[in-house]
Design a protein around this motif. Structure first.
Motif, mmCIF file in Angstrom:
data_model
loop_
_atom_site.group_PDB
_atom_site.id
_atom_site.type_symbol
_atom_site.label_atom_id
_atom_site.label_comp_id
_atom_site.label_asym_id
_atom_site.label_seq_id
_atom_site.Cartn_x
_atom_site.Cartn_y
_atom_site.Cartn_z
ATOM 1 N N HIS A 181 0.851 -1.194 0.000
ATOM 2 C CA HIS A 181 0.000 0.000 0.000
ATOM 3 C C HIS A 181 0.876 1.229 0.000
ATOM 4 O O HIS A 181 1.810 1.334 0.787
ATOM 5 C CB HIS A 181 -0.885 0.036 1.241
ATOM 6 C CG HIS A 181 -1.968 -0.990 1.214
ATOM 7 N ND1 HIS A 181 -3.266 -0.700 0.927
ATOM 8 C CD2 HIS A 181 -1.923 -2.319 1.420
ATOM 9 C CE1 HIS A 181 -3.990 -1.798 0.975
ATOM 10 N NE2 HIS A 181 -3.204 -2.795 1.273
ATOM 11 N N VAL A 182 0.521 2.162 -0.845
ATOM 12 C CA VAL A 182 1.279 3.403 -0.866
ATOM 13 C C VAL A 182 0.588 4.380 0.077
ATOM 14 O O VAL A 182 -0.590 4.676 -0.072
ATOM 15 C CB VAL A 182 1.303 3.985 -2.295
ATOM 16 C CG1 VAL A 182 2.077 5.271 -2.319
ATOM 17 C CG2 VAL A 182 1.913 2.983 -3.235
ATOM 18 N N LEU A 183 1.312 4.845 1.095
ATOM 19 C CA LEU A 183 0.697 5.726 2.083
ATOM 20 C C LEU A 183 0.908 7.186 1.755
ATOM 21 O O LEU A 183 0.091 8.020 2.087
ATOM 22 C CB LEU A 183 1.276 5.426 3.471
ATOM 23 C CG LEU A 183 1.072 3.982 3.923
ATOM 24 C CD1 LEU A 183 1.756 3.761 5.242
ATOM 25 C CD2 LEU A 183 -0.396 3.665 4.030
ATOM 26 N N ASN A 184 2.061 7.502 1.156
ATOM 27 C CA ASN A 184 2.298 8.884 0.778
ATOM 28 C C ASN A 184 3.142 8.903 -0.485
ATOM 29 O O ASN A 184 4.144 8.193 -0.575
ATOM 30 C CB ASN A 184 3.042 9.621 1.900
ATOM 31 C CG ASN A 184 3.054 11.115 1.654
ATOM 32 O OD1 ASN A 184 2.150 11.642 1.013
ATOM 33 N ND2 ASN A 184 4.083 11.788 2.116
ATOM 34 N N ASP A 185 2.702 9.667 -1.455
ATOM 35 C CA ASP A 185 3.396 9.680 -2.739
ATOM 36 C C ASP A 185 4.191 10.965 -2.870
ATOM 37 O O ASP A 185 3.631 12.026 -3.112
ATOM 38 C CB ASP A 185 2.355 9.566 -3.859
ATOM 39 C CG ASP A 185 3.008 9.627 -5.232
ATOM 40 O OD1 ASP A 185 2.294 9.919 -6.200
ATOM 41 O OD2 ASP A 185 4.218 9.372 -5.323
#
Lengths: 275, 246, 448
Positions: free
Chosen positions: C137-141
């Protein structure tokens, strides 16, 4: 000049031709376009056929898989037809889920297969109640120039005649199927249904094998499917102008003649491929 | 998979080719009447069809219109009977979407889109039989189809695969060789300027061997270009002869 | 939600900086941002921070039936989720094209390169195998999700322990963690992705692009490599054209970077293993430093300022000596002092002074302050003020000052005239003060 007239008033343009008993592409009202048939070119499929009716091109591929028959009909296998009209065949089809026309033609195929009994479903059963063949018949139109139903039926019939199924025996101890890839048997084709489509124009003119333009201008369509013992197995008339009985009889006679020609064509093609 | 010798002792592969030989390429242009441009290509047993519609008005979604160039829309699909096992989802699965996206990026880079602002070019590719090198056959077929449609491009785009099995690089991998698990590299490039448009690699390949494989793939692309170019010229001169004769 | 478009100024600025071989955040062209790997309480949970990009990976295992054509192999599934938490550009539901591409690259990197041995996942051939699933899961890009995701995925897979299974004839028993220690997955090698961003048709390249650099780049190339210098995956796309030499150069750079990253991962894994063995508490709560506000905290980055310092000292030298300050102080009243020159102020500082000064300055031509007078006297300002009210107040006559006062000047020294209306434009703001001033003056005049 003729092209301008055709664009401005296509119906009138067409009417002028029909009055002289010809059609814009030079055919008479009862003539059918060139039919070319090629079988067995897709080696990954169990059976395949490519049919060109004028410019309309349909390729049919048949894949066979093993499965369990239903509890209600333990002695019958399955034949699953599917017609795909992808956007590459014509600008009128957009990418996305199957269009209404594709679904209607798929259902028509299913009806024809069932009504004609082209393949006896009992022949597809290997072990009663346990193992049977399911034949997936996928027809894909590659170029849409009218009369896709006839083309699909011819391709389906030719592909079915082309199918070679490996022999399957059930291993006694494990109960699992053993396919013998070496021995291959053709299907037992009981009947050979062939379809002929007619277009009705102006409640008056009746012509066979409409092209794309003619389909758009026609006021009604009729498809007659006959088998070799001169029996009608399916008739499909989705609305459109009404036809009298005598006209209907004309259509049926024409369809019977055409069916003969097509069957000869298929047999000739199969014989030319030495098996 | 044991027991299948990819390369025999004499240096022949399973289908009888040598390690740097391409499969036989057969191409046909202008096969369909409905499409603006169409092409059919056979690379060995892999059969691919491509049709091009356009440039035409942007159909779906006003948002996609670009004011200074054309939008290229690609769709890749494999027929359900094209592989050994029946493919239940011909399009919409991840692999097809990825292929469609790569095709689109490849052709966006090569077609001179600035000439057709506010319009859309559709490229549809269909695989009828898959025997390794699917993407390459698609790209080659699509190139021919775009040429047939008369849409200007900066250069041909030719694609070819090259693999590395048993310490030797092989050109134009077939399905059997692909499934043996060896690494293979797919390269799409413009042959005259030798610029790579797309590069994709699977499985493990040691960095030192990279250059050899890349060179071989480049060479393969140039060979494919020679075949395609000759074919296009033949086709055009035939059509020209027909037109001037009548 | 659509992303906020990048302004042309910003775009140009970043491109220009790159052409000068500088990056906005002060890094060198081949530098990675600060990479931090931390593990959660559960086995198989890993968070990777690459600068501000934050990615979480969780590995789980399930026993399932194997595929028909691979009866002795388990399966590895990798799923990348671009959650809307990461960026306003991501929408929940259908993954975007770039999401699908990244997912495929991850799959190819780990699954197709056989990083994890699938044969060892088999329990009973043809019936039961392990199916391992890694959810990323990408939490902050903040740019370069690809690299962070690949590091997270392979680290989580190395960290994960699956329950031990024993087979006795037909019986299969899955042991709980208390029974028997869970068993690690057999990871052959660690493939890590390195992303290269290309600018100017491949002339300039950067490693580890951040968000703004990603939006400006022409195209990118992802090279997945492991410790043994084997390239596990290679993907170049994005409509950019490259030559062979660039590709080879990238793979060489990738070799160096990958070695550094894998070393860091190993260290983190070892540290975590030690901590667990020693019975210390471990997990995310521990890895986040306490007593500090963690949001909006910028990491200190070393920036090379020598070039800038040199330039600054040069500029200072060239600038020349500093002027001496002029002193022209004017004490207006006890507690009020004034310096400077220029516009007359509008504060009603001291009327007496003003009056006397006016009389004195009558003869002088005082313009709108354009002429620098040695002593600035806020003299004639009042007149224009009044005149601004409307007509010339000769008729009013109530104010003695008006009769005394003479000139309104257009900006010419010579002409003295009693035309008032023109220069009214000068002192608009003080209109409101007029009545007060008038009265004040009257009073004062009266007083005098």
């Amino acid at each position: 000049m003729a092209a301008d007239f055709k664009t401005a008033q296509p119906v009138e343009y067409y009417r002028r031709f029909l009055k002289e008993d010809v059609r814009p592409d030079g055919r008479e009202l009862g003539e059918i376009r060139h039919t070319t048939l090629n079988i067995g070119s897709i080696t990954t499929a169990e059976g395949s056929a490519l049919v060109k009716l004028g410019n309309t091109t349909v390729i049919c591929g048949i894949k066979a898989e093993l499965c369990n028959p239903t509890a209600e009909e333990p002695k019958k296998g399955f034949v699953v037809p599917n017609v795909d009209l992808p956007p590459l065949c014509s600008p009128r089809f957009r990418p996305g889920p199957p269009s209404e026309q594709a679904q209607v033609v798929s259902q028509l195929m299913a009806d024809i297969i069932e009504n004609s009994g082209v393949v006896a479903l009992e022949d597809l059963c290997i072990v009663e109640g346990k193992l049977c063949w399911v034949l997936y018949c996928d027809m894909m139109c590659l170029d849409y120039d009218g009369n896709v139903v006839d083309t699909c039926v011819i391709s389906l019939l030719a592909a079915l005649k082309n199918v070679l199924l490996p022999e399957v025996t059930v291993n006694e101890e494990t109960g699992s199927p053993v396919t013998d890839v070496e021995k291959k048997l053709p299907l037992n084709i009981r009947k050979c249904p062939v379809a002929t489509t007619f277009g009705v124009f102006d409640d008056h003119y009746l012509f066979t094998d409409p092209t794309n333009e003619e389909e758009c201008l026609a006021t009604g369509v009729l498809t007659v499917v006959t088998t070799e013992d001169n029996k009608i197995c399916c008739m499909h008339k989705p609305g459109g102008t009404a036809l009298s009985e005598s006209r209907l009889q004309d259509c049926i006679n024409r369809a019977l003649t055409r069916a003969e020609e097509v069957r000869k064509l298929i047999d000739e093609t199969i014989n030319s491929v030495e098996r | 998979m044991a027991g299948l010798e990819i390369i025999s002792d004499q240096g022949y592969r399973i289908d009888g080719r040598r390690s740097s030989e391409l499969r036989k390429v057969c191409a046909r242009m202008g096969v369909f009447t409905q499409a603006d441009g169409s092409a059919y290509i056979e690379q060995g047993n892999t059969k691919a069809l491509a049709t091009v519609y356009g440039p035409h008005e942007v159909r779906k979604g006003r948002g996609k219109i670009q004011h200074d160039r054309a939008v290229v829309n690609c769709q890749f699909s494999m027929a359900t009977f094209s592989t050994g096992e029946r493919k239940s989802r011909p399009k919409g699965d991840r692999r097809s979407q990825e292929m469609s996206m790569h095709l689109r990026q490849t052709f966006e880079a090569v077609i001179v889109t600035e000439l057709f602002p506010r319009s859309q070019i559709d490229i549809y590719v269909q695989i009828l039989q898959a025997d390794g090198g699917n993407y390459c056959a698609c790209v080659n077929a699509a190139t021919l189809a775009v040429i047939d449609a008369g849409i200007p491009m900066k250069d041909y785009v030719c694609a070819c695969t090259a693999g590395f099995i048993q310490d030797s690089p092989l050109l134009d991998i077939s399905y059997v060789e692909e499934s043996a698990g060896a690494p293979f590299l797919t390269v799409a490039m413009m042959p005259k300027s030798e610029q790579i448009v797309l590069l994709e690699m699977n499985s493990r390949l040691h960095a030192d061997n990279m250059e050899k494989v890349l060179d071989l793939a480049t060479q393969g692309c140039k060979d494919v270009f020679a075949v395609l170019d000759r074919h296009v010229r033949d086709h055009v001169s035939e059509s020209h002869a027909l037109m001037t004769a009548s | 939600m659509k992303e906020v478009p990048m302004s042309t100024c910003e775009r140009e600025f970043i491109l220009k900086a790159i052409r000068d071989r500088k990056r906005i955040d002060g890094r060198q062209t081949y530098d990675y941002r600060r990479l931090k790997v931390s593990f959660g309480m559960e086995r198989g949970c890993c968070i990777v921070d690459l600068g501000d990009t934050k990615v979480l990976a969780q590995v789980s295992g399930k026993i399932e039936e194997p595929k028909k054509n691979r009866p002795t192999e388990g399966s590895i599934i990798i799923n990348l989720e671009l959650s809307p938490m990461a960026s306003p550009a991501f929408e929940p539901g259908r993954p975007t094209e770039s999401g699908i591409e990244m997912n495929r690259i991850l799959e190819r990197n780990i699954r197709d390169s056989r990083a994890v041995d699938t044969e060892s996942l088999c329990i009973v051939a043809g019936e039961k195998v392990w199916s391992i699933r890694a959810d990323v899961h990408v939490l902050n890009d903040e740019g370069n999700i690809m690299d962070a995701a690949s590091i997270a995925a392979i680290t989580a897979l190395s960290h994960f322990r699956r329950p031990d299974v024993s087979v006795m004839g037909e019986e299969v028993t899955v042991h709980s963690p208390e029974d028997r220690d869970p068993v690690p997955l057999s990871v052959h090698h660690m493939p890590v992705c390195v992303t290269f961003a290309f600018f100017d048709q491949g002339e300039f390249l950067l490693v580890d692009p951040n968000r703004s650099e990603e939006r400006v780049m022409d195209g990118r190339m992802v090279v997945g490599m492991n410790m043994h210098r084997e390239i596990c995956t290679l993907m170049m796309s994005g409509g950019m054209l490259l030559v062979k030499e660039q590709v080879l150069r990238c793979s060489q750079i990738a070799t160096v970077k990958v070695a550094e990253i894998i070393e860091l991962i190993q260290r983190a894994l070892d540290k975590d293993a030690q901590a667990r063995q020693a019975g210390e508490k471990c997990g995310f709560a521990e890895s986040v430093p306490t007593n500090k506000i963690t949001t909006n905290r910028k990491e200190a980055t070393a920036i090379d300022t020598t070039a800038a310092a040199q330039q600054a000292s040069q500029v200072i030298q060239e600038a020349g000596p500093v002027d001496k300050p002029m002193s022209n102080m004017l004490v207006q009243a006890p507690g009020t002092v004034q310096i400077g020159e220029g516009l007359v102020n509008t504060w009603d500082v001291d009327d007496e002074d003003m009056e006397s000064e006016e009389k004195e300055g009558r003869e002088k031509s005082v313009t709108n302050g354009r002429e620098a007078v040695a002593t600035s006297k806020p003299t004639e300002r009042k007149r224009p003020v009044k005149a601004g009210e409307g007509t010339v107040s000769h008729a009013e006559g109530s104010d003695s000052e008006e009769e005394e006062t003479v000139m309104l000047f257009q900006g010419d020294d010579e002409t003295k005239s009693t035309e008032e209306p023109d220069s009214t434009a000068l002192m608009q703001p003080s209109n409101s003060d007029k009545p007060a001033k008038k009265k004040g003056k009257k009073k004062k005049a009266a007083q005098k």
